[in-house]
Design a protein around this motif. Structure first.
Motif, PDB file in Angstrom:
ATOM      1  N   ASP A  77       0.895  -1.484   0.034  1.00 33.05           N
ATOM      2  CA  ASP A  77      -0.475  -0.169  -0.288  1.00 33.05           C
ATOM      3  C   ASP A  77       0.662   1.027  -0.100  1.00 33.05           C
ATOM      4  N   MET A  78       2.433   1.199   0.252  1.00 31.91           N
ATOM      5  CA  MET A  78       3.105   2.431   0.512  1.00 31.91           C
ATOM      6  C   MET A  78       3.499   2.836  -1.083  1.00 31.91           C
ATOM      7  N   LEU A  79       3.505   1.856  -1.847  1.00 35.39           N
ATOM      8  CA  LEU A  79       4.409   1.940  -2.659  1.00 35.39           C
ATOM      9  C   LEU A  79       3.121   2.372  -4.320  1.00 35.39           C
ATOM     10  N   LEU A  80       2.054   2.942  -4.052  1.00 37.63           N
ATOM     11  CA  LEU A  80       1.085   3.443  -4.383  1.00 37.63           C
ATOM     12  C   LEU A  80       1.749   4.424  -5.769  1.00 37.63           C
ATOM     13  N   LYS A  81       2.008   4.092  -6.923  1.00 31.55           N
ATOM     14  CA  LYS A  81       2.569   5.526  -7.781  1.00 31.55           C
ATOM     15  C   LYS A  81       1.255   6.371  -7.918  1.00 31.55           C
ATOM     16  N   GLU A  82       1.682   7.084  -8.363  1.00 38.22           N
ATOM     17  CA  GLU A  82       0.317   8.517  -8.937  1.00 38.22           C
ATOM     18  C   GLU A  82       0.486   8.365 -10.231  1.00 38.22           C
ATOM     19  N   SER A  83       1.240   6.824 -11.736  1.00 43.51           N
ATOM     20  CA  SER A  83       0.982   6.599 -12.466  1.00 43.51           C
ATOM     21  C   SER A  83      -0.508   5.238 -12.340  1.00 43.51           C
ATOM     22  N   GLU A  84      -0.535   4.579 -11.004  1.00 45.00           N
ATOM     23  CA  GLU A  84      -1.353   3.704 -11.073  1.00 45.00           C
ATOM     24  C   GLU A  84      -2.308   4.080 -10.202  1.00 45.00           C
ATOM     25  N   LEU A  85      -2.899   5.263 -10.280  1.00 44.87           N
ATOM     26  CA  LEU A  85      -4.564   5.894  -9.525  1.00 44.87           C
ATOM     27  C   LEU A  85      -5.012   6.089 -10.600  1.00 44.87           C
ATOM     28  N   ASN A  86      -5.784   5.477 -10.708  1.00 40.57           N
ATOM     29  CA  ASN A  86      -7.440   5.747 -11.552  1.00 40.57           C
ATOM     30  C   ASN A  86      -8.561   7.277 -11.399  1.00 40.57           C
ATOM     31  N   PHE A 125     -14.723  12.808  -1.850  1.00 45.48           N
ATOM     32  CA  PHE A 125     -13.122  11.962  -2.201  1.00 45.48           C
ATOM     33  C   PHE A 125     -12.994  11.721  -0.536  1.00 45.48           C
ATOM     34  N   HIS A 126     -12.495  10.436   0.031  1.00 48.09           N
ATOM     35  CA  HIS A 126     -12.019  10.521   1.303  1.00 48.09           C
ATOM     36  C   HIS A 126     -11.052   9.606   1.959  1.00 48.09           C
ATOM     37  N   TYR A 127     -10.330  10.503   3.033  1.00 49.10           N
ATOM     38  CA  TYR A 127      -8.258   9.292   2.809  1.00 49.10           C
ATOM     39  C   TYR A 127      -8.613   9.847   3.960  1.00 49.10           C
ATOM     40  N   GLY A 128      -7.331   8.990   4.274  1.00 49.70           N
ATOM     41  CA  GLY A 128      -6.787   8.973   6.022  1.00 49.70           C
ATOM     42  C   GLY A 128      -5.384  10.008   5.549  1.00 49.70           C
ATOM     43  N   SER A 129      -4.333   9.352   6.922  1.00 58.20           N
ATOM     44  CA  SER A 129      -3.509  10.544   7.140  1.00 58.20           C
ATOM     45  C   SER A 129      -2.006   8.891   6.742  1.00 58.20           C
ATOM     46  N   ILE A 130      -2.526   7.964   6.858  1.00 55.24           N
ATOM     47  CA  ILE A 130      -1.583   6.346   6.804  1.00 55.24           C
ATOM     48  C   ILE A 130      -0.656   6.953   5.366  1.00 55.24           C
ATOM     49  N   PRO A 188       6.203   5.685  -2.839  1.00 58.94           N
ATOM     50  CA  PRO A 188       5.897   7.390  -4.060  1.00 58.94           C
ATOM     51  C   PRO A 188       4.284   7.834  -3.134  1.00 58.94           C
ATOM     52  N   CYS A 189       3.388   6.941  -2.067  1.00 52.04           N
ATOM     53  CA  CYS A 189       2.510   6.575  -1.842  1.00 52.04           C
ATOM     54  C   CYS A 189       1.658   8.274  -1.464  1.00 52.04           C
ATOM     55  N   ARG A 190       2.531   8.941  -0.467  1.00 45.83           N
ATOM     56  CA  ARG A 190       2.031  10.106  -0.411  1.00 45.83           C
ATOM     57  C   ARG A 190       2.419  11.158  -1.739  1.00 45.83           C
ATOM     58  N   GLY A 191       3.185  10.912  -2.722  1.00 47.12           N
ATOM     59  CA  GLY A 191       2.690  11.681  -3.999  1.00 47.12           C
ATOM     60  C   GLY A 191       1.735  11.160  -4.717  1.00 47.12           C
ATOM     61  N   ALA A 192       1.222   9.985  -4.790  1.00 44.45           N
ATOM     62  CA  ALA A 192       0.174   9.251  -5.201  1.00 44.45           C
ATOM     63  C   ALA A 192      -0.628   9.619  -4.558  1.00 44.45           C
ATOM     64  N   HIS A 193      -1.072   9.984  -3.151  1.00 47.96           N
ATOM     65  CA  HIS A 193      -2.484  10.676  -2.148  1.00 47.96           C
ATOM     66  C   HIS A 193      -2.521  11.863  -2.378  1.00 47.96           C
ATOM     67  N   ILE A 233       0.171  15.246   8.832  1.00 44.70           N
ATOM     68  CA  ILE A 233      -1.467  15.297   8.858  1.00 44.70           C
ATOM     69  C   ILE A 233      -1.589  16.948   8.575  1.00 44.70           C
ATOM     70  N   LYS A 234      -1.265  17.809   9.695  1.00 45.13           N
ATOM     71  CA  LYS A 234      -1.222  18.701   8.681  1.00 45.13           C
ATOM     72  C   LYS A 234      -0.972  19.220   7.587  1.00 45.13           C
TER      73      LYS A 234
END
Length: 323
Positions: A114-123, A133-138, A144-149, A184-185
């Motif tokens: 889950d931490m390795l999700l890349k922007e290029s893999e976003l649907n 659109f709902h999300y958390g902070s983990i 790369p997950c932060r970039g995808a988020h 988080i902030k």
């Protein structure tokens, strides 16, 4: 009228829970598998309450990963936004309720898929179809997950979609408490709706969560609604125009896992159906009372997803307590 789509982004993992309660992880002789991960729990809650939900996240191409995606599908969650990583495992967590009722977590993610999700893999097409659109902070902890988020949030924002944030603080996953607070902030001011627990208010403000002026420090210009959950006491709500409290429901709690996610899922279903609840205090209180009931019902069974309530479960509890 078809229910509007609510897309949930982030992690889904397996919680291993001791088969006897009140023991430490070391003392436990056996563990039960329970699907977990707040954004996935929210997606399942939405579906179970008659809403339409999709989940975006990454899993290991392993038995656990495929099992979790099957659970999403069985719970009526759209899985078009899911992908698999052949080189990383699905995340695991060992969770126990100690004798004092506090949860003890031990996570296995170094790094998990889950931490390795890349922007290029976003649907991104799936995100653009959403109303919320709902999300958390983990998902903000590491690249790369932060970039995808961030990219997913931007896609949603540009498409005029409501952004819903439940930080779900899990300190053991962050490098330090300070890093958690900053992370988080870092996206705080982007969200339209934020839900925090009273403990999280204390953590984020270093102040007394019961005081309105402390909570109001968390308001920002774009924020349409801030919800503070107070466990069995219910919740508080804050908008630019009004603020107040909605009492909770007393039940015999067995396991609080997933209660907050059930609350959020329920509220998002109400909001998806009627956006005017953000301006209409009466409607907002009704939606929050129903969300409180959903959270309460969830605590009366073990596990998060199996304990998620149906609308009739929540209505029954509300009826029984209003006599």
């Amino acid at each position: 009228m078809a229910a509007p789509l609510i897309v949930s982004f982030g992690e889904m993992l397996i919680d291993f829970v001791p088969d006897t309660s009140g023991v430490s992880l070391a003392e436990s002789t056996g563990f039960l598998k329970a699907p977990g991960g707040a954004p996935a729990n929210v997606a399942c809650a939405i579906s179970k309450l008659g809403g339409k939900s999709a989940f975006i996240g990454k899993f290991g191409d392993d038995e656990f990963g495929h099992m979790l995606v099957d659970i999403l599908k069985k719970n009526g969650v759209n899985s078009e936004g899911v992908c698999f990583d052949t080189n990383a495992r699905t995340a695991l967590a060992f969770v126990t309720l100690k004798k004092d009722g506090e949860r003890e977590f031990m996570f296995y993610r170094n790094p998990s898929a889950d931490m390795l999700l890349k922007e290029s893999e976003l649907n991104k097409d799936l995100i653009k179809k959403a109303k919320i659109f709902h999300y958390g902070s983990i998902s903000l902890i590491s690249e790369p997950c932060r970039g995808a988020h961030m990219a997913a949030m931007k896609t949603a924002k540009d498409a005029g979609i409501l952004l819903s944030y439940d930080p779900n603080v899990r300190l053991p996953l962050w490098p330090s408490a300070e890093a958690a607070r900053e992370g988080i902030k870092s996206i705080w001011n982007e969200s339209d709706i934020i839900k925090v627990s009273d403990d999280e208010v204390t953590f984020l403000t270093s102040g007394d969560a019961e005081k309105d002026d402390v909570v109001l420090k968390l308001m920002h210009d774009k924020l349409k609604l801030l919800i503070v959950t107070d466990g069995e006491k219910g919740c508080r709500y804050y908008t630019k125009k009004f603020k107040g409290k909605v009492p909770g429901y007393a039940v015999k709690a067995i396991d609080t896992t997933g209660a907050g996610d059930s609350f959020v899922g329920s509220f998002l279903v109400s909001l998806g159906k009627d956006g005017s609840i953000l301006e209409d205090e009466g409607k907002l209180k009704e939606a929050l009372a129903f969300a409180n009931a959903c959270g309460a019902v969830c605590t009366t069974q073990k596990g998060a997803i199996p304990a998620l309530p149906s609308p009739s479960d929540a209505q029954q509890l509300m009826k029984s307590k209003s006599k």
